[in-house]
Design a protein around this motif. Structure first.
Motif, mmCIF file in Angstrom:
data_model
loop_
_atom_site.group_PDB
_atom_site.id
_atom_site.type_symbol
_atom_site.label_atom_id
_atom_site.label_comp_id
_atom_site.label_asym_id
_atom_site.label_seq_id
_atom_site.Cartn_x
_atom_site.Cartn_y
_atom_site.Cartn_z
ATOM 1 N N PRO A 284 0.828 -1.194 0.000
ATOM 2 C CA PRO A 284 0.000 0.000 0.000
ATOM 3 C C PRO A 284 0.867 1.252 0.000
ATOM 4 O O PRO A 284 2.073 1.160 0.127
ATOM 5 N N ARG A 285 0.279 2.427 -0.156
ATOM 6 C CA ARG A 285 1.046 3.664 -0.086
ATOM 7 C C ARG A 285 1.260 4.095 1.356
ATOM 8 O O ARG A 285 2.274 4.707 1.684
ATOM 9 N N TYR A 286 0.310 3.781 2.206
ATOM 10 C CA TYR A 286 0.407 4.147 3.619
ATOM 11 C C TYR A 286 -0.073 2.968 4.469
ATOM 12 O O TYR A 286 -0.989 2.240 4.072
ATOM 13 N N LYS A 287 0.572 2.829 5.648
ATOM 14 C CA LYS A 287 0.152 1.774 6.562
ATOM 15 C C LYS A 287 0.455 2.227 7.983
ATOM 16 O O LYS A 287 1.558 2.714 8.265
ATOM 17 N N ILE A 288 -0.538 2.042 8.854
ATOM 18 C CA ILE A 288 -0.345 2.345 10.270
ATOM 19 C C ILE A 288 -0.621 1.071 11.038
ATOM 20 O O ILE A 288 -1.686 0.462 10.874
ATOM 21 N N ILE A 289 0.329 0.651 11.861
ATOM 22 C CA ILE A 289 0.147 -0.552 12.664
ATOM 23 C C ILE A 289 0.652 -0.290 14.076
ATOM 24 O O ILE A 289 1.366 0.682 14.327
ATOM 25 N N GLU A 290 0.296 -1.176 14.987
ATOM 26 C CA GLU A 290 0.816 -1.094 16.337
ATOM 27 C C GLU A 290 2.077 -1.939 16.440
ATOM 28 O O GLU A 290 2.261 -2.901 15.687
ATOM 29 N N LYS A 291 2.922 -1.565 17.389
ATOM 30 C CA LYS A 291 4.156 -2.335 17.577
ATOM 31 C C LYS A 291 3.801 -3.790 17.888
ATOM 32 O O LYS A 291 2.759 -4.090 18.475
ATOM 33 N N ARG A 292 4.663 -4.658 17.457
ATOM 34 C CA ARG A 292 4.531 -6.110 17.583
ATOM 35 C C ARG A 292 3.582 -6.732 16.551
ATOM 36 O O ARG A 292 3.518 -7.953 16.453
ATOM 37 N N GLN A 293 2.894 -5.901 15.781
ATOM 38 C CA GLN A 293 2.096 -6.453 14.684
ATOM 39 C C GLN A 293 3.004 -6.747 13.487
ATOM 40 O O GLN A 293 4.175 -6.355 13.457
ATOM 41 N N SER A 294 2.442 -7.435 12.514
ATOM 42 C CA SER A 294 3.194 -7.730 11.295
ATOM 43 C C SER A 294 2.616 -6.920 10.137
ATOM 44 O O SER A 294 1.465 -6.480 10.169
ATOM 45 N N VAL A 295 3.447 -6.723 9.110
ATOM 46 C CA VAL A 295 3.039 -5.943 7.941
ATOM 47 C C VAL A 295 3.805 -6.452 6.721
ATOM 48 O O VAL A 295 4.926 -6.965 6.855
ATOM 49 N N ALA A 296 3.180 -6.313 5.570
ATOM 50 C CA ALA A 296 3.835 -6.735 4.328
ATOM 51 C C ALA A 296 3.662 -5.670 3.264
ATOM 52 O O ALA A 296 2.599 -5.038 3.172
ATOM 53 N N PHE A 297 4.686 -5.463 2.484
ATOM 54 C CA PHE A 297 4.672 -4.494 1.387
ATOM 55 C C PHE A 297 4.911 -5.247 0.079
ATOM 56 O O PHE A 297 5.664 -6.215 0.043
ATOM 57 N N TRP A 298 4.307 -4.724 -0.964
ATOM 58 C CA TRP A 298 4.414 -5.372 -2.269
ATOM 59 C C TRP A 298 5.044 -4.440 -3.283
ATOM 60 O O TRP A 298 4.821 -3.219 -3.247
ATOM 61 N N CYS A 299 5.838 -4.994 -4.188
ATOM 62 C CA CYS A 299 6.492 -4.212 -5.230
ATOM 63 C C CYS A 299 6.401 -4.938 -6.560
ATOM 64 O O CYS A 299 6.684 -6.138 -6.651
ATOM 65 N N ASN A 300 6.034 -4.187 -7.591
ATOM 66 C CA ASN A 300 6.050 -4.698 -8.957
ATOM 67 C C ASN A 300 7.039 -3.864 -9.755
ATOM 68 O O ASN A 300 6.800 -2.676 -9.982
ATOM 69 N N PRO A 301 8.165 -4.426 -10.152
ATOM 70 C CA PRO A 301 9.196 -3.631 -10.827
ATOM 71 C C PRO A 301 8.825 -3.330 -12.274
ATOM 72 O O PRO A 301 7.823 -3.827 -12.794
ATOM 73 N N ILE A 302 9.636 -2.533 -12.910
ATOM 74 C CA ILE A 302 9.466 -2.255 -14.331
ATOM 75 C C ILE A 302 9.674 -3.561 -15.105
ATOM 76 O O ILE A 302 10.593 -4.328 -14.793
ATOM 77 N N SER A 303 8.808 -3.775 -16.082
ATOM 78 C CA SER A 303 8.844 -5.015 -16.841
ATOM 79 C C SER A 303 10.229 -5.263 -17.446
ATOM 80 O O SER A 303 10.822 -4.367 -18.069
ATOM 81 N N GLY A 304 10.745 -6.453 -17.213
ATOM 82 C CA GLY A 304 12.035 -6.828 -17.779
ATOM 83 C C GLY A 304 13.230 -6.511 -16.913
ATOM 84 O O GLY A 304 14.354 -6.922 -17.230
#
Lengths: 113, 112
Positions: free
Chosen positions: A8-28
């Motif tokens: 996501p563009r923004y994420k707010i979580i509490e400490k000890r929680q888990s979070v994941a970020f995703w990336c799609n690079p430029i093709s090739g």
């Protein structure tokens, strides 16, 4: 040509929680990077992939951070458990090769409360 | 000692001024030097790329590297409000990994 996409563009979580970020690079683009940019600092490389293999993860806090790049395309960066000091912008970049210009995505702004 | 040092600013100049942004680095083995521009809420974008010592010019921008003093500079002529951004200097380990090491960035505001 589409740029590097992140969500996501923004994420707010509490400490000890888990979070994941995703990336799609430029093709090739074979090389993918994850950077951490703390407010008021320059980006710091966390991990670099060449296709789906890790080239450099020397600054990745491996006790809580993990990253993968399945099939050599998209990548995810995970933090588990999060700490307050993980609050930062996480930038993904890609390049055609290790000697080529890196193109950055817009980043994911993480706030840990 | 940090590998790349940069004055964080902020730096405020009137439109049309000449801007000078500077960095120092510690490792004489660094050979590749870059300037990135980062607008608010955006990722960095490459502005200038130089190898070893010397000057490189691109429009209103000039990058300068002095390896003898380990000093990197970026000059912006005829600055515009659209130049308002954070400017990051970076250097790269020569070799296979393409690992970038960034300075802290200098926040520039060009006042109309």
């Amino acid at each position: 040509e589409a740029g590097v996409a992140q969500s996501p563009r923004y994420k707010i979580i509490e400490k000890r929680q888990s979070v994941a970020f995703w990336c799609n690079p430029i093709s090739g683009h074979a090389t993918l990077y994850w950077y951490q940019q703390i407010l008021g600092q320059g980006p710091k490389l966390l991990i670099q992939f060449q296709n789906n293999g890790v080239v450099d993860d020397s600054q990745l806090p491996k006790d809580r951070f993990s990253a993968e790049r399945l099939k050599g395309v998209d990548s995810t960066l995970k933090i588990q458990p999060a700490k307050l000091e993980d609050s930062a912008v996480y930038l993904c970049a890609s390049s055609a090769g290790t000697a080529n210009e890196q193109y950055f995505g817009p980043g994911t702004r993480l706030t840990v409360t | 000692q940090k590998e790349v040092e940069q004055d964080p600013g902020p730096l405020s100049v009137p439109e049309g001024a000449i801007v000078s942004l500077n960095c120092t680095y510690s490792n004489s083995a660094f050979q590749y030097f870059m300037w990135y521009r980062q607008y608010s809420r955006k990722g960095p974008e490459l502005l200038m790329y130089t190898y070893s010592s010397g000057n490189k010019e691109d429009g209103r921008f000039t990058a300068q590297v002095d390896k003898s003093s380990k000093y990197i500079s970026l000059f912006i002529r005829d600055s515009q409000p659209s130049d308002s951004a954070t400017y990051l200097c970076a250097t790269e380990w020569s070799g296979a990994t393409n690992k970038l090491i960034f300075g802290t960035g200098t926040l520039l505001a060009v006042q109309p």
